[in-house]
Design a protein around this motif. Structure first.
Motif, mmCIF file in Angstrom:
data_model
loop_
_atom_site.group_PDB
_atom_site.id
_atom_site.type_symbol
_atom_site.label_atom_id
_atom_site.label_comp_id
_atom_site.label_asym_id
_atom_site.label_seq_id
_atom_site.Cartn_x
_atom_site.Cartn_y
_atom_site.Cartn_z
ATOM 1 N N GLY A 9 9.629 -1.855 4.155
ATOM 2 C CA GLY A 9 9.224 -3.152 3.600
ATOM 3 C C GLY A 9 9.633 -4.275 4.532
ATOM 4 N N THR A 13 13.554 -9.327 2.164
ATOM 5 C CA THR A 13 14.685 -8.391 2.098
ATOM 6 C C THR A 13 14.803 -7.669 3.433
ATOM 7 O OG1 THR A 13 14.128 -8.004 -0.213
ATOM 8 C CG2 THR A 13 15.662 -6.440 0.792
ATOM 9 N N ASP A 34 6.092 -0.801 7.292
ATOM 10 C CA ASP A 34 5.401 -1.521 6.203
ATOM 11 C C ASP A 34 3.977 -0.997 6.090
ATOM 12 O OD1 ASP A 34 6.025 -4.482 4.672
ATOM 13 O OD2 ASP A 34 3.981 -3.683 4.621
ATOM 14 N N ARG A 35 3.531 -0.829 4.862
ATOM 15 C CA ARG A 35 2.180 -0.309 4.678
ATOM 16 C C ARG A 35 1.109 -1.370 4.929
ATOM 17 N NH1 ARG A 35 1.841 0.799 -1.812
ATOM 18 N NH2 ARG A 35 1.825 -1.343 -2.498
ATOM 19 N N CYS A 71 0.993 -7.603 1.195
ATOM 20 C CA CYS A 71 1.648 -6.576 2.018
ATOM 21 C C CYS A 71 1.601 -6.938 3.498
ATOM 22 C CB CYS A 71 0.951 -5.224 1.843
ATOM 23 S SG CYS A 71 1.013 -4.621 0.178
ATOM 24 N N GLY A 72 2.584 -6.462 4.233
ATOM 25 C CA GLY A 72 2.633 -6.681 5.672
ATOM 26 C C GLY A 72 3.839 -7.525 6.036
ATOM 27 N N ALA A 76 5.285 -10.340 0.187
ATOM 28 C CA ALA A 76 4.472 -11.056 -0.802
ATOM 29 C C ALA A 76 4.513 -12.561 -0.558
ATOM 30 C CB ALA A 76 4.979 -10.749 -2.207
ATOM 31 N N GLY A 77 5.568 -13.024 0.111
ATOM 32 C CA GLY A 77 5.746 -14.464 0.269
ATOM 33 C C GLY A 77 5.010 -15.062 1.447
ATOM 34 N N SER A 80 2.650 -17.473 0.470
ATOM 35 C CA SER A 80 3.159 -18.213 -0.678
ATOM 36 C C SER A 80 3.426 -19.653 -0.274
ATOM 37 C CB SER A 80 4.437 -17.581 -1.209
ATOM 38 O OG SER A 80 5.553 -18.094 -0.527
ATOM 39 N N LYS A 83 8.574 -21.949 -1.349
ATOM 40 C CA LYS A 83 9.626 -22.805 -1.900
ATOM 41 C C LYS A 83 10.915 -22.020 -1.804
ATOM 42 C CE LYS A 83 7.592 -23.569 -5.770
ATOM 43 N NZ LYS A 83 6.236 -23.241 -5.407
ATOM 44 N N CYS A 182 5.424 4.623 3.442
ATOM 45 C CA CYS A 182 6.531 5.561 3.244
ATOM 46 C C CYS A 182 6.220 6.314 1.954
ATOM 47 C CB CYS A 182 7.841 4.786 3.122
ATOM 48 S SG CYS A 182 9.204 5.790 2.529
ATOM 49 N N VAL A 212 10.911 -2.877 -0.961
ATOM 50 C CA VAL A 212 9.459 -2.667 -1.077
ATOM 51 C C VAL A 212 8.736 -3.684 -1.953
ATOM 52 C CG1 VAL A 212 9.568 -0.195 -0.537
ATOM 53 C CG2 VAL A 212 9.843 -0.940 -2.902
ATOM 54 N N GLY A 213 9.469 -4.636 -2.519
ATOM 55 C CA GLY A 213 8.823 -5.702 -3.285
ATOM 56 C C GLY A 213 8.200 -5.218 -4.580
ATOM 57 N N ASP A 444 12.870 -7.684 -4.747
ATOM 58 C CA ASP A 444 12.137 -7.675 -6.015
ATOM 59 C C ASP A 444 11.811 -6.251 -6.472
ATOM 60 O OD1 ASP A 444 12.145 -10.361 -5.385
ATOM 61 O OD2 ASP A 444 10.033 -10.693 -5.846
ATOM 62 N N GLY A 451 12.447 -13.796 -5.993
ATOM 63 C CA GLY A 451 12.193 -15.009 -5.216
ATOM 64 C C GLY A 451 12.626 -14.803 -3.775
ATOM 65 N N LEU A 452 12.111 -15.676 -2.913
ATOM 66 C CA LEU A 452 12.367 -15.539 -1.478
ATOM 67 C C LEU A 452 13.853 -15.590 -1.144
ATOM 68 C CD1 LEU A 452 9.700 -18.104 -0.210
ATOM 69 C CD2 LEU A 452 9.537 -15.621 -0.076
HETATM 70 C C1 LIG Z 1 1.371 -15.972 -4.366
HETATM 71 C C2 LIG Z 1 2.885 -15.877 -4.395
HETATM 72 C C3 LIG Z 1 3.629 -17.046 -4.285
HETATM 73 C C4 LIG Z 1 5.020 -16.990 -4.281
HETATM 74 N N1 LIG Z 1 5.710 -18.159 -4.090
HETATM 75 C C5 LIG Z 1 7.049 -18.118 -3.996
HETATM 76 C C6 LIG Z 1 7.799 -19.295 -3.706
HETATM 77 O O1 LIG Z 1 7.241 -20.374 -3.476
HETATM 78 N N2 LIG Z 1 9.158 -19.213 -3.691
HETATM 79 C C7 LIG Z 1 9.818 -18.042 -3.911
HETATM 80 O O2 LIG Z 1 11.053 -18.032 -3.879
HETATM 81 N N3 LIG Z 1 9.131 -16.906 -4.153
HETATM 82 C C8 LIG Z 1 7.775 -16.915 -4.191
HETATM 83 N N4 LIG Z 1 7.081 -15.761 -4.434
HETATM 84 C C9 LIG Z 1 7.849 -14.530 -4.629
HETATM 85 C C10 LIG Z 1 8.338 -13.999 -3.293
HETATM 86 O O3 LIG Z 1 7.266 -13.888 -2.410
HETATM 87 C C11 LIG Z 1 9.019 -12.658 -3.516
HETATM 88 O O4 LIG Z 1 10.069 -12.840 -4.437
HETATM 89 C C12 LIG Z 1 9.584 -12.075 -2.226
HETATM 90 O O5 LIG Z 1 8.587 -11.942 -1.246
HETATM 91 C C13 LIG Z 1 10.215 -10.704 -2.492
HETATM 92 O O6 LIG Z 1 10.680 -10.176 -1.306
HETATM 93 P P1 LIG Z 1 10.894 -8.606 -1.104
HETATM 94 O O7 LIG Z 1 11.418 -8.425 0.268
HETATM 95 O O8 LIG Z 1 11.664 -8.051 -2.218
HETATM 96 O O9 LIG Z 1 9.454 -7.929 -1.228
HETATM 97 P P2 LIG Z 1 8.031 -8.301 -0.635
HETATM 98 O O10 LIG Z 1 8.034 -9.643 -0.046
HETATM 99 O O11 LIG Z 1 7.050 -8.004 -1.694
HETATM 100 O O12 LIG Z 1 7.831 -7.252 0.552
HETATM 101 C C14 LIG Z 1 7.732 -5.886 0.300
HETATM 102 C C15 LIG Z 1 6.978 -5.203 1.435
HETATM 103 O O13 LIG Z 1 7.115 -3.793 1.247
HETATM 104 C C16 LIG Z 1 5.921 -3.159 1.643
HETATM 105 N N5 LIG Z 1 5.841 -1.851 0.955
HETATM 106 C C17 LIG Z 1 5.806 -1.620 -0.374
HETATM 107 N N6 LIG Z 1 5.784 -0.288 -0.616
HETATM 108 C C18 LIG Z 1 5.791 0.319 0.599
HETATM 109 C C19 LIG Z 1 5.772 1.690 1.012
HETATM 110 N N7 LIG Z 1 5.751 2.703 0.139
HETATM 111 N N8 LIG Z 1 5.760 1.960 2.340
HETATM 112 C C20 LIG Z 1 5.775 0.952 3.264
HETATM 113 N N9 LIG Z 1 5.799 -0.359 2.913
HETATM 114 C C21 LIG Z 1 5.817 -0.674 1.604
HETATM 115 C C22 LIG Z 1 4.833 -4.126 1.203
HETATM 116 O O14 LIG Z 1 3.673 -3.919 2.007
HETATM 117 C C23 LIG Z 1 5.482 -5.493 1.435
HETATM 118 O O15 LIG Z 1 5.108 -6.038 2.684
HETATM 119 C C24 LIG Z 1 5.694 -15.762 -4.435
HETATM 120 C C25 LIG Z 1 4.948 -14.585 -4.558
HETATM 121 C C26 LIG Z 1 3.567 -14.620 -4.537
HETATM 122 C C27 LIG Z 1 2.788 -13.322 -4.647
#
Ligand SMILES: Cc1cc2nc3c(=O)[nH]c(=O)nc-3n(C[C@H](O)[C@H](O)[C@H](O)COP(=O)(O)OP(=O)(O)OC[C@H]3O[C@@H](n4cnc5c(N)ncnc54)[C@H](O)[C@@H]3O)c2cc1C
Length: 470
Positions: A9, A13, A34-35, A71-72, A76-77, A80, A83, A182, A212-213, A444, A451-452
């Motif tokens: 991911g 994170t 990352d997928r 994804c990528g 997810a952010g 976004s 913020k 993965c 992995v979000g 997440d 959140g970010l």
């Molecule tokens: C439209 C939108 C607006 C947002 N706006 C805000 C904001 O303004 N402020 C804020 O604080 N938060 C915001 N968020 C929430 C914020 O983006 C997330 O809380 C944050 O990105 C979570 O981070 P993460 O690292 O846990 O996971 P993610 O950012 O979701 O990253 C996870 C990654 O893991 C990869 N993955 C998943 N499963 C696999 C697998 N099996 N194999 C390989 N790769 C995999 C995915 O492709 C992805 O790239 C927003 C979200 C969205 C969708």
């Protein structure tokens, strides 16, 4: 071992974890998988207005399992609003693992990284006299204001920062594998030994970090359950995205950028405002084929709209025997998808209160021009459960005392918006699995953050623990 650390991911994170590791120990061999696609290849025809809705629905094609919106690199952010909320009052549950002081110091580390890679110096101050006046009106009407210093990166600036972080990690010899999923982890004697990529490719490592979000939360729980890991989850948040004029929201937009309020309804539910976007746009989010409403806004004022949007979310907690809250939310959202032929529904608040659907003509006659043109005028009363809808109406009426005008007939509601709570595995205070050694679950996807800022902080917390071994 092929690597010291494999990070699955490339969201906050993952990349914040990698930055902390590489800054302390340049010799560490790190792989990020990352997928989704690398940052420069991430694009979506919906985002570019080349298509009006997700290609999966309109053309029968599908970007799944990897939607470029979520994804990528950047996770997810990436698209976004960016913020970045410096607070422990919302954005996750790291306070169930470490002290609030520690969380703040980890968030501030991530904030410094963003600043180093080009984030704006501008940050909101939530303790001014103007904010106290807003809070006074809120308290008087049963609303509690949550505070944060907000650094608003904006979608455009966010992408720029992410590109620079990506180049930096590449320059520090962090390896990347994109567009590969993965599928499993390798476990021997309750200790992680690496991962299994799609196509049966084994990659070994001393430590594995799963960041992995939300997109990957089902993968995480299904996969770890096969390794006998135990989980908890009983909550989901369901609601709508509200769109109104910037004029109605001007004090909150000016003094807080985002007004975070929580409200306890007469029915015993809790409703909260979430993700406010001044001069923003309502957008579509594709969550594993379920289409949801969301919102964002650009830092560049030239790209702004005349509207502010924010989510109103009702928390639903379930008890025995039901144990699949996320599926419940997906079923509710799917109903809106079905009624709108694969999109989301938009309804005027006045129509909702009168118990009638919004038609294209009624929306056209309204004072608020919808920024999500693809939303289909309809009736949210046909898809949101009574308890949910009446809680939202109660909250809008309460908010009307703080932001007079929000409860007028022309306010638009888009549905359904949902925030899924990922099931949480049993974790130590450094987010290491209590059942599989050297396996870390953050962000997440592990039900730890929302959140970010806290997602990034969870990655740094994990990095700190891994660094203790080196
Ligand atoms: C439209 C939108 C607006 C947002 N706006 C805000 C904001 O303004 N402020 C804020 O604080 N938060 C915001 N968020 C929430 C914020 O983006 C997330 O809380 C944050 O990105 C979570 O981070 P993460 O690292 O846990 O996971 P993610 O950012 O979701 O990253 C996870 C990654 O893991 C990869 N993955 C998943 N499963 C696999 C697998 N099996 N194999 C390989 N790769 C995999 C995915 O492709 C992805 O790239 C927003 C979200 C969205 C969708």
């Amino acid at each position: 071992m092929d690597y010291d650390v494999i990070i699955v991911g490339a969201g906050p994170t993952g990349y914040m974890c990698a930055i902390k590791l590489i800054e302390k120990r340049e010799d560490l061999r790190i792989l990020i998988v990352d997928r989704g696609k690398s940052i420069e290849k991430r694009t979506c025809p919906v985002l570019n207005h080349q298509l009006s809705a997700c290609p999966k629905n309109k053309n029968g094609q599908s970007c799944l399992p990897s939607c470029s919106m979520t994804c990528g690199f950047g996770g997810a952010g990436a698209f976004s609003d960016g913020k970045f909320n410096i607070t422990t009052q919302f954005g996750g549950w790291l306070d169930e693992f470490i002290t609030k002081e520690k969380i703040l110091s980890l968030i501030k580390y991530c904030d410094q990284i963003n600043l180093r890679f080009g984030a704006t110096e501008t940050i909101t101050d939530p303790y001014t006299d103007e904010v106290r006046k807003i809070e006074q009106k809120a308290i008087g009407n049963g609303l509690m204001l949550l505070r944060a210093n907000v650094r608003h990166l904006g979608t455009d600036q966010n992408l720029h920062i992410l590109s620079k972080i990506y180049s930096y990690l590449v320059s520090k010899h962090v390896d990347f594998i994109f567009e590969k999923q993965c599928e499993d982890i390798i476990v021997e004697n309750n200790e992680v030994k690496g991962i299994l990529l799609e196509g049966d490719k084994k990659i070994t490592a001393k430590n594995v970090v799963l960041g992995v979000g939300r997109e990957g939360s089902s993968f995480l729980s299904n996969m770890l359950k096969r390794h006998n890991v135990t989980f908890t989850n009983n909550q989901v948040d369901i609601g709508v995205r509200v769109e109104t004029s910037n004029i109605v929201m001007q004090d909150i937009n000016k003094y807080l950028y985002e007004g975070k309020f929580i409200y306890s309804t007469s029915q015993g539910t809790t409703v909260r405002t979430f993700c406010s976007n001044p001069s923003g746009h309502v957008v579509i989010e594709n969550d594993d084929g379920v289409i949801l409403a969301n919102g964002h806004s650009y830092a560049d004022p030239n790209l702004g709209s005349e509207n502010t949007n924010f989510a109103l979310l009702v928390s639903h907690k379930f008890s025995e025997p039901f144990s699949d809250p996320n599926q419940f939310a997906k079923d509710v959202a799917s109903l809106a998808n079905r009624l709108s032929c694969g999109s989301v529904i938009v309804q005027k608040y006045g129509d909702l209160k009168r118990g009638r659907r919004s038609t294209p003509e009624r929306i056209k006659k309204g004072f608020i021009r919808p920024t999500l043109k693809e939303a289909v005028p309809g009736d949210l009363g046909l898809c949101l459960p009574y308890k949910n809808l009446s809680s939202i109406i109660e909250m809008i009426e309460a908010l009307n005392y703080v932001t007079p005008g929000i409860a007028n007939d022309h306010t638009l509601l888009y549905g359904v918006e949902a925030k899924f709570f990922s099931a949480r595995p049993k974790l130590s205070s450094s987010l290491e699995s209590l059942e599989i050694k050297n396996l870390y679950c953050g962000g997440d996807g592990a039900g730890v953050t929302r959140g970010l800022a806290q997602a990034g902080a969870s990655g740094v917390l994990i990095a700190d623990k891994i660094l203790e071994e080196y």
